[in-house]
Motif scaffolding. Structure first.
Motif, PDB file in Angstrom:
ATOM      1  N   GLY A  39       0.789  -1.224   0.000  1.00  0.00           N
ATOM      2  CA  GLY A  39       0.000   0.000   0.000  1.00  0.00           C
ATOM      3  C   GLY A  39       0.820   1.272   0.000  1.00  0.00           C
ATOM      4  O   GLY A  39       0.246   2.376  -0.070  1.00  0.00           O
ATOM      5  N   GLN A  40       2.154   1.147   0.056  1.00  0.00           N
ATOM      6  CA  GLN A  40       3.011   2.330   0.089  1.00  0.00           C
ATOM      7  C   GLN A  40       2.814   3.184  -1.158  1.00  0.00           C
ATOM      8  O   GLN A  40       2.688   2.678  -2.265  1.00  0.00           O
ATOM      9  CB  GLN A  40       4.474   1.899   0.201  1.00  0.00           C
ATOM     10  N   VAL A  41       2.817   4.505  -0.953  1.00  0.00           N
ATOM     11  CA  VAL A  41       2.630   5.443  -2.056  1.00  0.00           C
ATOM     12  C   VAL A  41       3.940   6.179  -2.325  1.00  0.00           C
ATOM     13  O   VAL A  41       4.541   6.743  -1.402  1.00  0.00           O
ATOM     14  CB  VAL A  41       1.510   6.456  -1.747  1.00  0.00           C
ATOM     15  N   PHE A  42       4.367   6.163  -3.572  1.00  0.00           N
ATOM     16  CA  PHE A  42       5.491   6.969  -4.020  1.00  0.00           C
ATOM     17  C   PHE A  42       4.900   8.213  -4.694  1.00  0.00           C
ATOM     18  O   PHE A  42       4.389   8.139  -5.810  1.00  0.00           O
ATOM     19  CB  PHE A  42       6.368   6.184  -4.991  1.00  0.00           C
ATOM     20  N   ASP A  43       4.965   9.332  -3.988  1.00  0.00           N
ATOM     21  CA  ASP A  43       4.366  10.576  -4.465  1.00  0.00           C
ATOM     22  C   ASP A  43       5.407  11.344  -5.281  1.00  0.00           C
ATOM     23  O   ASP A  43       6.365  11.891  -4.728  1.00  0.00           O
ATOM     24  CB  ASP A  43       3.881  11.413  -3.282  1.00  0.00           C
ATOM     25  N   LEU A  44       5.212  11.363  -6.594  1.00  0.00           N
ATOM     26  CA  LEU A  44       6.172  12.008  -7.487  1.00  0.00           C
ATOM     27  C   LEU A  44       5.824  13.467  -7.740  1.00  0.00           C
ATOM     28  O   LEU A  44       6.574  14.163  -8.403  1.00  0.00           O
ATOM     29  CB  LEU A  44       6.221  11.254  -8.822  1.00  0.00           C
ATOM     30  N   GLY A  45       4.687  13.891  -7.197  1.00  0.00           N
ATOM     31  CA  GLY A  45       4.188  15.247  -7.458  1.00  0.00           C
ATOM     32  C   GLY A  45       3.326  15.243  -8.700  1.00  0.00           C
ATOM     33  O   GLY A  45       3.832  15.229  -9.813  1.00  0.00           O
ATOM     34  N   GLY A  46       2.026  15.233  -8.482  1.00  0.00           N
ATOM     35  CA  GLY A  46       1.091  15.166  -9.607  1.00  0.00           C
ATOM     36  C   GLY A  46       0.831  13.751 -10.080  1.00  0.00           C
ATOM     37  O   GLY A  46      -0.192  13.476 -10.719  1.00  0.00           O
TER      38      GLY A  46
END
Length: 233
Positions: free
Chosen positions: A102-109
């Motif tokens: 469930g981990q989220v890699f937030d790349l921006g947008g």
């Protein structure tokens, strides 16, 4: 990114970071190749630990992997060809960082969310890009899935893993695998799940025998043309 038609990796670009998904065999500097596409800080994410997916990790300072695949990765990085390359080119592989379910890699947008999919290996993951409706599947959902490897889990586990994330099915239109020649339609997920259920139910009349490391195994064709394959022990 296509590695001599042996494996496929991807660069997903946000507005703050970019992610490299699988570094393939690593015959070239994958980080440098990704730099041709973006100058943003790079995050390296491995779908699983096989050498044709983590081979190029040497060009990064850190790389993410599901720790259930650490034994597979350790074995992959100790094969003779990679050991020889380490010595010849003074390659240094980074320490792995864990990926949580469930981990989220937030790349921006753009956000990539990781989901565990044990089957092909114990630590296989998929990554969902909801913004672009793409599921990156490594070897977890693929046209010709290898389930006959010593580290592969039972077909029943593959079924359970796919059913566990089946609620995501309406959130992607495209599947990009670890050995893609072109994008796959999302229906590949459905076809593979049905094929795995067929196998578990003993519907093997059309299975084809083949040789695997000196032994006889079977391949289960499924789907419409072009026919897909589930390789089994």
């Amino acid at each position: 990114m296509n590695d001599n038609n042996e494996a496929t990796g991807y660069v997903v670009v946000g507005n703050k970071y970019a992610a490299v998904i699988d570094t393939m065999i690593g015959l070239v500097n994958v980080e440098a190749e990704a730099r041709k596409l973006t100058n943003l800080p790079l995050i390296c994410v491995n779908t699983h630990g096989h050498c044709d997916h983590i081979g190029g990790n040497w060009s990064f300072d850190e790389a993410y992997i599901n720790f259930a695949d650490l034994p597979v990765a350790k074995e992959a990085l100790s094969i003779l060809e990679i050991e020889a390359a380490k010595q010849q080119f003074d390659l240094k592989y980074p320490e792995f960082l864990p990926i949580d379910d469930g981990q989220v890699f937030d790349l921006g947008g753009v956000k990539l969310q990781a989901y565990y999919l044990p089957g092909h290996t114990a630590g296989e993951i998929v990554l969902l890009d909801r913004a672009d409706r793409i599921l990156f599947t490594g070897d977890g959902v693929i046209e010709q899935i290898w389930m006959q490897l010593p580290e592969s889990l039972p077909i029943k586990t593959q079924i359970q893993s796919m059913q566990r994330i089946q609620h995501l099915r309406n959130e992607f239109d495209t599947i990009l695998t670890g050995h893609s020649r072109c994008p796959e339609k999302a229906e590949l997920f459905d076809h593979l799940l049905l094929a795995a259920i067929d196998l578990e139910n003993g519907n093997t009349a059309e299975d084809i025998e083949y040789q695997w490391f000196g032994g006889t195994c079977k391949a289960h064709p499924y789907g419409r043309e072009p026919r897909r394959i589930v390789y089994q022990g």
